[in-house]
Motif scaffolding. Structure first.
Motif, PDB file in Angstrom:
ATOM      1  N   GLY A   1       0.780  -1.233   0.000  1.00 22.28           N
ATOM      2  CA  GLY A   1       0.000   0.000   0.000  1.00 22.28           C
ATOM      3  C   GLY A   1       0.808   1.278   0.000  1.00 22.28           C
ATOM      4  O   GLY A   1       0.245   2.372  -0.077  1.00 22.28           O
ATOM      5  N   GLY A   2       2.120   1.163   0.083  1.00 22.67           N
ATOM      6  CA  GLY A   2       2.944   2.368   0.048  1.00 22.67           C
ATOM      7  C   GLY A   2       2.964   2.977  -1.345  1.00 22.67           C
ATOM      8  O   GLY A   2       2.455   2.405  -2.309  1.00 22.67           O
ATOM      9  N   GLY A   3       3.560   4.159  -1.438  1.00 19.78           N
ATOM     10  CA  GLY A   3       3.659   4.811  -2.730  1.00 19.78           C
ATOM     11  C   GLY A   3       4.000   6.270  -2.581  1.00 19.78           C
ATOM     12  O   GLY A   3       4.363   6.745  -1.498  1.00 19.78           O
ATOM     13  N   LEU A   4       3.859   6.982  -3.689  1.00 20.16           N
ATOM     14  CA  LEU A   4       4.115   8.415  -3.744  1.00 20.16           C
ATOM     15  C   LEU A   4       2.784   9.155  -3.681  1.00 20.16           C
ATOM     16  O   LEU A   4       1.860   8.841  -4.447  1.00 20.16           O
ATOM     17  CB  LEU A   4       4.857   8.766  -5.035  1.00 20.16           C
ATOM     18  CG  LEU A   4       5.059  10.251  -5.336  1.00 20.16           C
ATOM     19  CD1 LEU A   4       5.941  10.909  -4.279  1.00 20.16           C
ATOM     20  CD2 LEU A   4       5.652  10.422  -6.726  1.00 20.16           C
ATOM     21  N   VAL A   5       2.680  10.107  -2.785  1.00 20.40           N
ATOM     22  CA  VAL A   5       1.448  10.872  -2.632  1.00 20.40           C
ATOM     23  C   VAL A   5       1.799  12.328  -2.363  1.00 20.40           C
ATOM     24  O   VAL A   5       2.851  12.625  -1.783  1.00 20.40           O
ATOM     25  CB  VAL A   5       0.586  10.272  -1.490  1.00 20.40           C
ATOM     26  CG1 VAL A   5       1.291  10.377  -0.147  1.00 20.40           C
ATOM     27  CG2 VAL A   5      -0.799  10.887  -1.458  1.00 20.40           C
ATOM     28  N   GLN A   6       0.933  13.219  -2.793  1.00 17.96           N
ATOM     29  CA  GLN A   6       1.155  14.642  -2.547  1.00 17.96           C
ATOM     30  C   GLN A   6       0.805  15.010  -1.110  1.00 17.96           C
ATOM     31  O   GLN A   6      -0.019  14.325  -0.473  1.00 17.96           O
ATOM     32  CB  GLN A   6       0.315  15.469  -3.510  1.00 17.96           C
ATOM     33  CG  GLN A   6       0.749  15.359  -4.960  1.00 17.96           C
ATOM     34  CD  GLN A   6      -0.019  16.294  -5.870  1.00 17.96           C
ATOM     35  OE1 GLN A   6      -1.084  16.799  -5.521  1.00 17.96           O
ATOM     36  NE2 GLN A   6       0.528  16.549  -7.046  1.00 17.96           N
ATOM     37  N   PRO A   7       1.396  16.061  -0.597  1.00 20.53           N
ATOM     38  CA  PRO A   7       1.005  16.526   0.744  1.00 20.53           C
ATOM     39  C   PRO A   7      -0.503  16.749   0.825  1.00 20.53           C
ATOM     40  O   PRO A   7      -1.112  17.289  -0.099  1.00 20.53           O
ATOM     41  CB  PRO A   7       1.764  17.842   0.890  1.00 20.53           C
ATOM     42  CG  PRO A   7       2.965  17.673   0.029  1.00 20.53           C
ATOM     43  CD  PRO A   7       2.486  16.867  -1.161  1.00 20.53           C
TER      44      PRO A   7
ATOM     45  N   THR B   1       6.256   7.933   0.349  1.00 20.28           N
ATOM     46  CA  THR B   1       6.904   9.196   0.009  1.00 20.28           C
ATOM     47  C   THR B   1       5.832  10.259  -0.167  1.00 20.28           C
ATOM     48  O   THR B   1       4.907  10.095  -0.974  1.00 20.28           O
ATOM     49  CB  THR B   1       7.725   9.084  -1.275  1.00 20.28           C
ATOM     50  OG1 THR B   1       8.708   8.051  -1.128  1.00 20.28           O
ATOM     51  CG2 THR B   1       8.434  10.389  -1.584  1.00 20.28           C
ATOM     52  N   VAL B   2       5.943  11.332   0.602  1.00 20.59           N
ATOM     53  CA  VAL B   2       4.991  12.432   0.530  1.00 20.59           C
ATOM     54  C   VAL B   2       5.738  13.636  -0.041  1.00 20.59           C
ATOM     55  O   VAL B   2       6.602  14.213   0.616  1.00 20.59           O
ATOM     56  CB  VAL B   2       4.399  12.765   1.908  1.00 20.59           C
ATOM     57  CG1 VAL B   2       3.328  13.851   1.763  1.00 20.59           C
ATOM     58  CG2 VAL B   2       3.834  11.515   2.557  1.00 20.59           C
ATOM     59  N   SER B   3       5.394  13.969  -1.257  1.00 25.16           N
ATOM     60  CA  SER B   3       6.124  15.031  -1.949  1.00 25.16           C
ATOM     61  C   SER B   3       5.279  15.605  -3.071  1.00 25.16           C
ATOM     62  O   SER B   3       4.478  14.896  -3.687  1.00 25.16           O
ATOM     63  CB  SER B   3       7.430  14.477  -2.527  1.00 25.16           C
ATOM     64  OG  SER B   3       8.102  15.458  -3.302  1.00 25.16           O
ATOM     65  N   SER B   4       5.467  16.901  -3.314  1.00 25.95           N
ATOM     66  CA  SER B   4       4.772  17.529  -4.427  1.00 25.95           C
ATOM     67  C   SER B   4       5.654  17.508  -5.676  1.00 25.95           C
ATOM     68  O   SER B   4       5.243  17.993  -6.734  1.00 25.95           O
ATOM     69  CB  SER B   4       4.394  18.965  -4.067  1.00 25.95           C
ATOM     70  OG  SER B   4       5.529  19.690  -3.648  1.00 25.95           O
TER      71      SER B   4
END
Length: 122
Positions: A8-14, A119-122
């Motif tokens: 369920g992990g991944g890259l997501v925006q703030p 990972t939480v990043s824009s």
């Protein structure tokens, strides 16, 4: 003996959301407390949330009100629902299990998964 697999992990925006899953195998899964831990680069591992075998839940202060842990015994799965994610939530998230696990101290957890990157990043 328990085996744990995170997903369920991944890259997501703030401000976004993710739901992590910890799938357990073994007949004794329900008799274990389950915890979520995370480790960011260059930082020590920290306990994020846990649910003991009685259903009591714990959260570290930085995630209270944003993360929710839950357990589905029929599926032998523990979930970590994460909302309002922040860049500082970026880490590898691990689930762990222990017969006497109760709280966020890692010493009482015996079995560990391989981790899933958030990972939480824009």
């Amino acid at each position: 003996q328990l085996q744990l697999v995170e997903s369920g992990g991944g890259l997501v925006q703030p401000g976004g959301s993710l739901r992590l899953s910890c799938q357990g195998s073994g007949s004794m899964f329900d008799y274990h407390g389950i915890g979520w831990f995370r480790q960011a680069p260059g930082k020590a591992r920290e306990g994020v949330s846990s649910i003991n075998k009685y259903g009591n839940t714990y959260y570290t202060d930085s995630v209270k009100g944003r993360f929710t842990i839950s357990r589905d015994s029929a599926k032998k799965t523990v979930y970590l629902q994460m909302i309002s994610l922040k860049p500082e939530d970026t880490a590898v998230y691990y689930c762990a299990a222990g017969v006497y696990a109760d709280g966020l101290g890692s010493s009482s957890y015996t079995y560990w998964g391989q981790g899933t990157q958030v990972t939480v990043s824009s």
